[in-house]
Write an enzyme that holds these catalytic residues in place. Structure first.
Site, PDB file in Angstrom:
ATOM      1  N   CYS A 129      42.996  31.673  42.419  1.00  0.00           N
ATOM      2  CA  CYS A 129      43.421  33.002  42.894  1.00  0.00           C
ATOM      3  C   CYS A 129      44.040  32.969  44.290  1.00  0.00           C
ATOM      4  O   CYS A 129      44.645  33.949  44.717  1.00  0.00           O
ATOM      5  CB  CYS A 129      42.246  33.969  42.869  1.00  0.00           C
ATOM      6  N   HIS A 279      44.273  40.158  46.865  1.00  0.00           N
ATOM      7  CA  HIS A 279      44.141  39.590  45.515  1.00  0.00           C
ATOM      8  C   HIS A 279      43.415  40.603  44.624  1.00  0.00           C
ATOM      9  O   HIS A 279      42.519  41.316  45.082  1.00  0.00           O
ATOM     10  CB  HIS A 279      43.354  38.274  45.582  1.00  0.00           C
ATOM     11  N   ASN A 309      42.626  40.732  36.378  1.00  0.00           N
ATOM     12  CA  ASN A 309      42.831  39.628  37.319  1.00  0.00           C
ATOM     13  C   ASN A 309      43.785  38.614  36.695  1.00  0.00           C
ATOM     14  O   ASN A 309      43.435  37.955  35.713  1.00  0.00           O
ATOM     15  CB  ASN A 309      41.478  38.980  37.636  1.00  0.00           C
TER      16      ASN A 309
HETATM   17  N1  COA Z   1      29.578  44.301  29.825  1.00  0.00           N
HETATM   18  C1  COA Z   1      28.317  44.785  29.824  1.00  0.00           C
HETATM   19  N2  COA Z   1      27.342  44.220  30.510  1.00  0.00           N
HETATM   20  C2  COA Z   1      27.621  43.120  31.240  1.00  0.00           C
HETATM   21  C3  COA Z   1      28.907  42.565  31.269  1.00  0.00           C
HETATM   22  C4  COA Z   1      29.905  43.201  30.518  1.00  0.00           C
HETATM   23  N3  COA Z   1      31.181  42.752  30.469  1.00  0.00           N
HETATM   24  N4  COA Z   1      28.882  41.485  32.073  1.00  0.00           N
HETATM   25  C5  COA Z   1      27.626  41.368  32.530  1.00  0.00           C
HETATM   26  N5  COA Z   1      26.862  42.352  32.023  1.00  0.00           N
HETATM   27  C6  COA Z   1      25.453  42.615  32.247  1.00  0.00           C
HETATM   28  C7  COA Z   1      24.682  41.426  32.744  1.00  0.00           C
HETATM   29  O1  COA Z   1      24.302  40.593  31.656  1.00  0.00           O
HETATM   30  C8  COA Z   1      23.518  42.080  33.430  1.00  0.00           C
HETATM   31  O2  COA Z   1      22.588  42.433  32.426  1.00  0.00           O
HETATM   32  P1  COA Z   1      20.991  42.324  32.741  1.00  0.00           P
HETATM   33  O3  COA Z   1      20.778  43.258  33.902  1.00  0.00           O
HETATM   34  O4  COA Z   1      20.390  42.781  31.462  1.00  0.00           O
HETATM   35  O5  COA Z   1      20.751  40.893  33.063  1.00  0.00           O
HETATM   36  C9  COA Z   1      24.111  43.380  33.958  1.00  0.00           C
HETATM   37  O6  COA Z   1      25.327  43.588  33.264  1.00  0.00           O
HETATM   38  C10 COA Z   1      24.388  43.365  35.454  1.00  0.00           C
HETATM   39  O7  COA Z   1      25.059  42.160  35.718  1.00  0.00           O
HETATM   40  P2  COA Z   1      25.417  41.755  37.162  1.00  0.00           P
HETATM   41  O8  COA Z   1      25.962  40.375  37.137  1.00  0.00           O
HETATM   42  O9  COA Z   1      24.281  42.083  38.076  1.00  0.00           O
HETATM   43  O10 COA Z   1      26.577  42.802  37.469  1.00  0.00           O
HETATM   44  P3  COA Z   1      27.449  42.911  38.770  1.00  0.00           P
HETATM   45  O11 COA Z   1      27.344  44.273  39.308  1.00  0.00           O
HETATM   46  O12 COA Z   1      27.242  41.745  39.682  1.00  0.00           O
HETATM   47  O13 COA Z   1      28.915  42.797  38.169  1.00  0.00           O
HETATM   48  C11 COA Z   1      30.715  41.242  37.968  1.00  0.00           C
HETATM   49  C12 COA Z   1      29.317  41.621  37.495  1.00  0.00           C
HETATM   50  C13 COA Z   1      31.137  39.975  37.223  1.00  0.00           C
HETATM   51  C14 COA Z   1      31.684  42.366  37.627  1.00  0.00           C
HETATM   52  C15 COA Z   1      30.674  41.036  39.508  1.00  0.00           C
HETATM   53  O14 COA Z   1      29.638  40.151  39.847  1.00  0.00           O
HETATM   54  C16 COA Z   1      31.958  40.504  40.034  1.00  0.00           C
HETATM   55  O15 COA Z   1      32.985  41.138  39.945  1.00  0.00           O
HETATM   56  N6  COA Z   1      31.945  39.326  40.669  1.00  0.00           N
HETATM   57  C17 COA Z   1      33.140  38.733  41.175  1.00  0.00           C
HETATM   58  C18 COA Z   1      33.933  38.196  40.026  1.00  0.00           C
HETATM   59  C19 COA Z   1      35.331  37.819  40.422  1.00  0.00           C
HETATM   60  O16 COA Z   1      35.971  38.569  41.088  1.00  0.00           O
HETATM   61  N7  COA Z   1      35.793  36.661  39.961  1.00  0.00           N
HETATM   62  C20 COA Z   1      37.107  36.200  40.246  1.00  0.00           C
HETATM   63  C21 COA Z   1      37.216  35.846  41.696  1.00  0.00           C
HETATM   64  S1  COA Z   1      38.769  35.324  42.131  1.00  0.00           S
END
Ligand code: COA
Length: 352
Positions: A129, A279, A309
């Protein structure tokens, strides 16, 4: 003094729009099924990421990353008023290359019809990214030293074929889309220290390497590549893996730090910047960066809701999208900050 200017800009996204509502029903070839394949929904995706839809290439085996790159490249070259044969260097950022080697830039060179006409230099860069800012730094150095005069800088990604369309892969799968963006960069003679590309910075912290990665193979092992679709652990190496929370926190930190450093090192203030183009990984990341770095919200341009993304492509794709909407105009000064797998991050200040 020779400085680097953006001569042309272009972008391309495939026609197929995949809305969040469709995501739970996609099978491993992203074909819509009657029954749910993945436990996820529009409400979760929008609330946690800000994404509403993304673009996917056709699943008929006809489109590669180089094809997306080619379309964006052709548009950027035309926008610069140039011919493909004018290009003397291609720098292409992607984490989804057509094949493992050779790099994808040579396929773009061939598809542009200039392979044996120019034999121009072709670089692939692998900063995920952060690729576009890393590539801009390279291009700026090349232009200012006189090494190359018409550099085609491309960010292109085809994610939709390498995502895990199941509940196991949902945290990553919902985030990514396909697309490409490109710029043509070249020299200008000027005494204006703010003209063209004014500033670039590129950083990395390899401690975060395994917080966001895609293995496909492990060269340390013999045989180095294996695949057993029935073996969950085995086939997991074919899909991206992510510690979402660690990525989130490091992304906010890296983008805030690089944005603040860009202003401190150039002596500019937000009055001098027309647009902030971060980004596009997650709207919540960008909102946090805007809040912590005290960025005027009206100067922020996002497209995460429309394209998800697109990794190396997000910055030029976002600038070009808002140019087409009439917001971004020739000469506008943009501050862009990026963060990606590696971890890598950086920032750039440039006029379009
Ligand atoms: N749909 C529904 N539920 C989902 C899910 C989806 N697509 N993805 C994860 N979950 C669930 C998890 O399993 C978790 O369930 P649990 O509480 O029963 O264990 C719950 O949602 C919460 O997950 P969590 O990881 O705490 O959510 P979050 O608020 O951290 O959001 C992301 C997850 C991935 C959206 C977030 O961490 C994020 O955006 N991180 C950065 C990712 C990124 O930008 N990557 C590229 C960088 S260049």
């Amino acid at each position: 003094m020779i400085r680097t200017k953006v001569m042309g800009l272009g972008s391309y996204v495939p026609d197929r729009i995949v809305k969040n509502e469709e995501i739970p029903f996609l099978d491993e070839k992203h074909v819509r099924q009657a029954t749910k394949q993945t436990e996820t929904d529009d409400e979760w995706i929008q609330r946690r990421t800000g994404i509403k839809e993304r673009r996917y290439v056709p699943q008929d085996g006809t489109t590669a990353t180089s094809d997306l790159a080619l379309e964006a490249a052709k548009r950027a070259i035309a926008d610069a008023g140039l011919q493909p044969t004018d290009i003397d260097c291609i720098i292409l950022g992607t984490l989804s290359p057509d094949i493992h080697f050779p790099g994808t830039a040579v396929f773009v060179q061939k598809k542009l019809g200039i392979a044996d006409k120019t034999n121009c230099a072709c670089f692939d860069i692998r900063q995920q990214c952060s690729s576009f800012v890393y590539g801009m730094q390279m291009a700026d150095a090349f232009v200012r030293t006189g090494m190359y005069k018409r550099i085609l800088l491309i960010g292109a990604e085809l994610h939709s074929h390498s995502l895990d369309y199941s509940t196991r892969g949902r945290d990553v799968m919902v985030l990514f889309g396909d697309g490409a963006g490109a710029m043509v960069l070249g020299p200008m003679e000027t005494d204006d220290a703010k003209a063209g590309i004014m500033y670039t910075s590129a950083h990395a912290d390899g401690n975060g390497a395994m917080d966001l990665y895609l293995k496909i193979f492990e060269i340390a092992k013999a045989p180095y590549v294996g695949y057993d679709a029935n073996n969950r652990d085995e086939n997991q190496i074919k899909y991206p893996q992510m510690d979402g929370k660690r990525v989130f926190l490091n992304a906010v930190r890296g983008m805030v730090m690089s944005t603040q450093a860009a202003l401190a090192k150039t002596g500019l203030s937000w009055d001098d910047i027309t647009w902030f183009v971060p980004h596009q990984a997650n709207l919540r990341i960008n909102e946090k960066v805007v809040e912590v770095a005290k960025i005027p919200p009206e100067k922020v341009l996002n497209t995460i809701d429309l394209f998800g993304n697109t990794t190396a492509a997000t910055v030029p794709l976002t600038i070009d999208y808002w140019r087409q909407q009439g917001k971004v105009k020739k000469g506008d000064r943009i501050l862009s900050s990026v963060f990606g797998s590696g971890f890598t991050w950086g920032a750039a200040i440039f006029q379009v």
